[in-house]
Design a protein around this motif. Structure first.
Motif, short mmCIF file in Angstrom:
data_model
loop_
_atom_site.label_atom_id
_atom_site.label_comp_id
_atom_site.label_asym_id
_atom_site.label_seq_id
_atom_site.Cartn_x
_atom_site.Cartn_y
_atom_site.Cartn_z
N VAL A 1 0.80 -1.06 -0.01
CA VAL A 1 0.00 -0.13 -0.01
C VAL A 1 0.89 1.27 -0.09
O VAL A 1 2.06 1.37 0.92
CB VAL A 1 -0.95 -0.01 1.37
N HIS A 2 0.57 2.26 -0.84
CA HIS A 2 1.52 3.33 -0.99
C HIS A 2 1.08 4.61 -0.21
O HIS A 2 -0.44 5.01 -0.36
CB HIS A 2 1.31 3.97 -2.41
N TYR A 3 1.83 5.11 0.69
CA TYR A 3 1.31 6.19 1.57
C TYR A 3 1.05 7.54 0.88
O TYR A 3 0.16 8.11 1.00
CB TYR A 3 2.26 6.24 2.60
N PRO A 4 1.79 7.82 -0.02
CA PRO A 4 1.79 9.18 -1.11
C PRO A 4 0.56 9.06 -1.85
O PRO A 4 0.10 10.16 -2.57
CB PRO A 4 3.03 9.28 -1.68
N GLN A 5 -0.10 7.94 -2.11
CA GLN A 5 -1.12 7.98 -3.33
C GLN A 5 -2.52 7.89 -2.52
O GLN A 5 -3.47 7.75 -3.55
CB GLN A 5 -0.86 6.55 -4.00
N VAL A 6 -2.87 8.19 -1.33
CA VAL A 6 -4.31 8.31 -1.03
C VAL A 6 -5.22 9.24 -1.70
O VAL A 6 -6.16 8.99 -1.86
CB VAL A 6 -4.49 8.29 0.61
N PRO B 1 13.36 0.20 -3.13
CA PRO B 1 13.59 0.92 -4.72
C PRO B 1 12.30 0.55 -5.29
O PRO B 1 11.57 -0.52 -5.25
CB PRO B 1 14.67 -0.12 -5.40
N ARG B 2 11.79 1.89 -6.25
CA ARG B 2 10.31 1.69 -6.68
C ARG B 2 10.18 0.50 -7.46
O ARG B 2 9.28 -0.29 -7.36
CB ARG B 2 10.21 3.08 -7.29
N PHE B 3 10.91 0.55 -8.70
CA PHE B 3 10.96 -0.75 -9.32
C PHE B 3 12.40 -0.75 -10.26
O PHE B 3 12.84 0.22 -10.66
CB PHE B 3 9.57 -1.02 -10.37
N ASN C 1 6.92 -7.78 -12.47
CA ASN C 1 6.08 -8.17 -13.27
C ASN C 1 4.65 -7.83 -13.28
O ASN C 1 3.73 -8.79 -13.22
CB ASN C 1 6.18 -9.71 -13.06
N GLU C 2 4.49 -6.39 -13.40
CA GLU C 2 3.02 -6.04 -13.20
C GLU C 2 2.18 -5.79 -14.79
O GLU C 2 1.32 -6.37 -14.64
CB GLU C 2 3.06 -4.70 -12.58
N ASN C 3 2.94 -5.30 -15.69
CA ASN C 3 2.52 -4.98 -16.93
C ASN C 3 3.40 -5.45 -17.96
O ASN C 3 4.55 -5.30 -17.77
CB ASN C 3 2.15 -3.46 -16.72
N ALA D 1 5.62 -6.92 -5.20
CA ALA D 1 4.18 -6.75 -5.30
C ALA D 1 3.86 -7.18 -6.75
O ALA D 1 4.79 -6.70 -7.74
CB ALA D 1 3.82 -5.42 -5.05
N HIS D 2 2.88 -7.59 -7.05
CA HIS D 2 2.02 -8.09 -8.21
C HIS D 2 2.67 -9.51 -8.86
O HIS D 2 1.81 -10.35 -8.69
CB HIS D 2 2.23 -6.76 -9.31
N ASN D 3 3.65 -9.57 -9.83
CA ASN D 3 3.85 -11.04 -10.19
C ASN D 3 2.92 -11.41 -10.96
O ASN D 3 2.72 -12.69 -10.60
CB ASN D 3 4.67 -11.78 -9.07
N THR E 1 -3.71 -3.92 -0.98
CA THR E 1 -4.46 -3.07 -1.77
C THR E 1 -3.92 -2.41 -2.59
O THR E 1 -4.63 -2.09 -3.63
CB THR E 1 -5.18 -2.21 -0.74
N ASP E 2 -2.76 -1.92 -2.82
CA ASP E 2 -2.10 -1.15 -3.78
C ASP E 2 -2.76 0.18 -3.93
O ASP E 2 -2.60 0.60 -5.10
CB ASP E 2 -1.59 -1.88 -4.92
N VAL E 3 -3.16 0.51 -2.88
CA VAL E 3 -3.51 2.08 -2.87
C VAL E 3 -2.34 2.94 -3.41
O VAL E 3 -1.41 2.65 -2.87
CB VAL E 3 -4.11 2.61 -1.40
O1 LIG Z 1 0.94 -0.45 -8.91
C1 LIG Z 1 2.14 0.24 -9.03
N1 LIG Z 1 1.91 1.48 -8.29
C2 LIG Z 1 3.26 2.21 -8.43
O2 LIG Z 1 3.05 3.17 -7.67
C3 LIG Z 1 4.32 1.89 -8.94
N2 LIG Z 1 5.55 2.28 -9.35
C4 LIG Z 1 6.02 1.58 -9.94
N3 LIG Z 1 5.37 0.44 -10.29
C5 LIG Z 1 4.21 0.62 -9.65
N4 LIG Z 1 3.19 -0.19 -9.81
#
Ligand SMILES: O=c1[nH]c(=O)c2nc[nH]c2[nH]1
Ligand SMILES: [Zn+2]
Length: 439
Positions: free
Chosen positions: A72-77, A197-199, A228-230, A264-266, A315-317
């Motif tokens: 879950v990402h704090y800066p993205q609420v 690290p972000r990705f 491996n999200e997208n 996260a994701h995979n 949740t990946d908010v």
């Molecule tokens: O779901 C995601 N949210 C992010 O903020 C992000 N950054 C890199 N990859 C990401 N994937």
């Protein structure tokens, strides 16, 4: 000593391997002292052995272990709801401009408060939190998290390419700022640090090496990133690391794939990646709402389980659709249904396990939280729907505890969270109807 009287359910074992993993006490008792569970069982039995304990009567609701959100990402609420885009466009247009605003610590503090209050009011007691790119915003975050009493595992996000210049750092700065934050916050109160690290797309080899240096110097900090999200993201990573066997390889080469690592994701893994993750006991955080909203794909849960990769839920908010782990569980169920014979049929016990105990294990906190075993912290959420709501009606007609649990995942929302505790401390209580501010 406090004795909580409630219908409670938990999954101390995994329903993926133990057929009767769901444990239920319809009139149960949990005896708690100094935030830890001293005894657990039928209420009458626990009461007989502790006649002087103060009783908190939670009958009429259902008590579950507090939810554990592993991504879950704090800066993205504030940027939830950015629909209609896939990952790279969504980052560019919806998300990174907001993340840059956290350079202002006053702004960051307001966001941290909103974020932490959303976790608690959704029944989440522990979270692996993707932080901000700014060390100052992480100071503010840890201060606020410590005030709330939630368990947070969090770290400064680092990137040194392909985002926007104001979000970039250098390997040297990432190491120095990371070290200072670890020394200041790791193990303080209920906070732990995660190197983040972000990705691989936004991290040079030198930056990943700096992350590896922190992990070697502080072996009990956690590690988290995306993988491996997208399909476009995966392709770009392979172009950026021409020698890499796959997306995991750069993380592996830097020593970042460990039993304290959560990726996260995979959604699009190779068999080699799954084998390496399993061998290192590295976990995957499955984020089904985000995978649906960003059109990332259908998570291959069966392949993860067959390879022996541990899976928990996130949740990946704000790529996801909110803070509710009940909703996340339901979406995980939907997606496995949509996979047909390639999917894993999930029952209510699986959903409870994925949103509680599995998360604790992913974070290497399995001895502390995630279920109601004796010796664990009393981290709990009491779910009780307001009278007259559809969930209230359905629960009143449920013919088994397992069906009640299925009803909670199908219909439960933030409004059904009545009380939340971490280590025995109350961290959230719903305002009774009619007593809201302004009524
Ligand atoms: O779901 C995601 N949210 C992010 O903020 C992000 N950054 C890199 N990859 C990401 N994937
Ligand atoms: Zn994410």
């Amino acid at each position: 000593m406090t004795l909580y009287r409630a219908t409670f359910m938990h999954t101390p074992e995994s329903p993926f391997t133990a057929p009767d993993a769901l444990q239920v006490q319809e009139d149960g008792g949990l005896l708690v002292e100094d935030g830890r569970i001293l005894a657990s069982g039928p209420y009458a039995e626990v009461r007989a052995n502790s006649p002087r304990a103060e009783v908190v009567d939670l009958r009429g609701g259902v008590l579950l272990p507090g939810f554990i959100d592993t991504h879950v990402h704090y800066p993205q609420v504030r940027v939830l709801g950015g629909l209609g885009m896939q990952l790279l466009e969504w980052l560019d247009k919806n998300t990174l401009p907001e993340e840059a605003r956290l350079s202002d610590p006053t702004y960051a503090r307001a966001v941290a408060r909103e974020f932490l209050s959303a976790l608690a009011s959704n029944g989440t007691t522990t979270a692996l939190v993707f932080g901000s790119h700014y060390a100052s915003a992480m100071e503010v975050f840890f201060e606020e998290a410590t005030r709330t009493g939630l368990r947070v595992v969090a770290g400064q996000v680092v990137s040194d390419r392909l985002l926007r210049p104001e979000l970039h750092t250098t390997p040297e700065r990432a190491y120095t700022e990371g070290k200072a934050l670890i020394e200041r916050w790791h193990g303080v109160g209920r906070a732990l640090y995660a190197v983040t690290p972000r990705f691989a797309l936004s991290a040079s080899e030198a930056l990943l090496d700096a992350c590896g240096a922190l992990m070697r110097e502080f072996p009990d900090v956690r590690f988290t990133s995306h993988i491996n999200e997208n399909p476009r993201e995966v392709q770009t990573v392979l172009e950026l690391f021409p020698g890499a066997r796959d997306y995991l390889d750069p993380y592996e080469q830097a020593g970042l794939v460990t039993h304290r690592s959560v990726l996260a994701h995979n959604v699009h893994p190779t068999d080699r990646e799954l084998g390496v993750m399993a061998a290192h006991r590295c976990s995957a955080a499955h984020c089904p709402c985000s995978n649906s909203a960003l059109g990332s794909g259908l998570f291959p849960l069966r392949r993860h389980l067959q390879a022996g990769v541990h899976v928990a839920l996130g949740t990946d908010v704000g790529g996801g659709t909110g803070f509710s782990m009940l909703k996340e569980g339901l979406q995980a169920y939907f997606m496995q249904q949509l996979l047909g014979t390639a999917g894993v049929p999930l029952g209510p016990a699986h959903l409870l396990y994925l949103s509680t105990r599995a998360g604790a294990q992913a974070l290497d906190l399995g001895d502390l939280t995630g279920d109601f075993g004796v010796g664990k912290a009393f981290d709990a959420v009491c779910l009780r729907p307001p009278e007259g709501t559809t969930l209230d009606t359905v629960l009143n007609h449920a013919d088994s505890p397992e069906r009640m649990l299925a009803d909670l995942f199908t219909l439960g929302t933030q409004q059904d969270v009545a009380q939340v505790w971490v280590g025995g401390d109350p961290v959230y209580r719903r305002v009774p109807a009619g007593q809201e501010v302004g009524v």
